[in-house]
Design an enzyme around this catalytic site. Structure first.
Site, PDB file in Angstrom:
ATOM      1  N   HIS A  59       0.855  -1.288   0.046  1.00  0.00           N
ATOM      2  CA  HIS A  59       0.309   0.040   0.126  1.00  0.00           C
ATOM      3  C   HIS A  59       0.843   1.819  -0.190  1.00  0.00           C
ATOM      4  O   HIS A  59       0.536   2.199  -0.599  1.00  0.00           O
ATOM      5  CB  HIS A  59      -0.892  -0.100   0.951  1.00  0.00           C
ATOM      6  CG  HIS A  59      -2.058  -1.155   0.696  1.00  0.00           C
ATOM      7  ND1 HIS A  59      -2.033  -1.946   2.774  1.00  0.00           N
ATOM      8  CD2 HIS A  59      -2.913  -1.198   1.064  1.00  0.00           C
ATOM      9  CE1 HIS A  59      -3.098  -3.223   2.242  1.00  0.00           C
ATOM     10  NE2 HIS A  59      -3.740  -2.560   0.659  1.00  0.00           N
ATOM     11  N   LYS A  81     -15.576  -8.279   2.997  1.00  0.00           N
ATOM     12  CA  LYS A  81     -14.494  -8.352   3.405  1.00  0.00           C
ATOM     13  C   LYS A  81     -14.973  -8.625   5.484  1.00  0.00           C
ATOM     14  O   LYS A  81     -15.575  -7.617   5.654  1.00  0.00           O
ATOM     15  CB  LYS A  81     -13.175  -7.765   3.413  1.00  0.00           C
ATOM     16  CG  LYS A  81     -12.735  -8.213   2.322  1.00  0.00           C
ATOM     17  CD  LYS A  81     -11.857  -7.357   1.599  1.00  0.00           C
ATOM     18  CE  LYS A  81     -10.715  -7.736   1.380  1.00  0.00           C
ATOM     19  NZ  LYS A  81      -9.750  -6.717   0.149  1.00  0.00           N
ATOM     20  N   ARG A 112      -1.330  -5.945  -8.226  1.00  0.00           N
ATOM     21  CA  ARG A 112      -0.270  -6.537  -8.256  1.00  0.00           C
ATOM     22  C   ARG A 112      -0.139  -7.852  -9.745  1.00  0.00           C
ATOM     23  O   ARG A 112       0.741  -8.438  -9.846  1.00  0.00           O
ATOM     24  CB  ARG A 112      -0.133  -7.789  -6.723  1.00  0.00           C
ATOM     25  CG  ARG A 112      -0.076  -7.169  -5.657  1.00  0.00           C
ATOM     26  CD  ARG A 112      -0.465  -7.411  -4.289  1.00  0.00           C
ATOM     27  NE  ARG A 112      -1.674  -7.809  -4.587  1.00  0.00           N
ATOM     28  CZ  ARG A 112      -3.160  -8.149  -3.409  1.00  0.00           C
ATOM     29  NH1 ARG A 112      -2.880  -7.553  -1.946  1.00  0.00           N
ATOM     30  NH2 ARG A 112      -4.518  -8.166  -3.698  1.00  0.00           N
ATOM     31  N   SER A 156      -3.744  -8.157   2.735  1.00  0.00           N
ATOM     32  CA  SER A 156      -3.601  -7.778   4.142  1.00  0.00           C
ATOM     33  C   SER A 156      -3.779  -9.504   3.918  1.00  0.00           C
ATOM     34  O   SER A 156      -3.632  -9.166   5.706  1.00  0.00           O
ATOM     35  CB  SER A 156      -4.504  -6.913   4.009  1.00  0.00           C
ATOM     36  OG  SER A 156      -4.500  -4.879   3.277  1.00  0.00           O
TER      37      SER A 156
END
Ligand code: PNS
Length: 173
Positions: free
Chosen positions: A17, A41, A93, A134
């Site tokens: 991040h 989430k 990514r 994360s």
């Protein structure tokens, strides 16, 4: 003055991040990190703790010391309008990130009536952090593995504490 928002769950903030916020700050005059809720989430850390960890990490780097960190209380597009952002910056990514991000970008465009006033800008992240997520940080920590070199200082301890503390994190099912 161009303003961008870097949104995310930041549960917790990672070195990946930070790399993206640093890149965003080089492109925009003002960058606001928006700590938001992802309905898909269940967050480990509360929003204020996520904000605090992000603020500390960004303040420690001269390249991002002037980046604000705020909670996004509702829709991201409303937050962007309030802060006057012209862009949402998200890091990629790999292809899976793009597949997840494109519908969100298009939904945000839909929610702004298809206007060109708010664009999503995808930025490839540093390859050194291509494996850093994360969710993986939490999973490794939950099993007692080392995560200190994947996150800014203080974040690994906060994750372990939220998981039940130190070795206790290892025994949680
Ligand atoms: O880090 P994440 O979980 O990939 O970030 C996703 C996030 C939090 C940016 C997204 O879920 C979001 O924007 N949430 C705020 C509520 C909202 O605007 N939902 C519609 C998104 S299309």
């Amino acid at each position: 003055m161009s303003i961008a928002v870097c949104p995310g769950s930041f549960d917790p903030i990672t070195l990946g991040h930070l790399d993206i916020v640093r890149r965003a700050r080089r492109m925009f005059d003002v960058v606001v990190v928006g700590v938001a809720r992802n309905a898909a989430k269940n967050a480990l850390l509360g929003p204020e703790e996520r904000v605090g960890l992000a603020r500390a990490a960004l303040a420690a780097d001269p390249a991002t010391a002037d980046v604000r960190v705020e909670v996004v209380p509702g829709l991201l597009v409303d937050f962007c309008r309030e802060v006057g952002a012209v862009a949402v910056v998200k890091g990629l990514r790999g292809g899976a990130d793009f597949d997840a991000e494109l519908p969100m970008a298009l939904m945000n465009r839909h929610l702004t009536g298809g206007s060109t006033g708010l664009e999503t800008v995808f930025v490839p992240g540093d390859q050194r952090f291509a494996h850093v997520a994360s969710s993986l940080v939490k999973d490794v920590a939950r099993h007692g593995g080392p995560v200190d070199d994947l996150v800014p200082p203080g974040v690994a301890d906060a994750v372990r504490a939220a998981l039940g503390g130190g070795a206790g994190a290892r025994s949680r099912g």
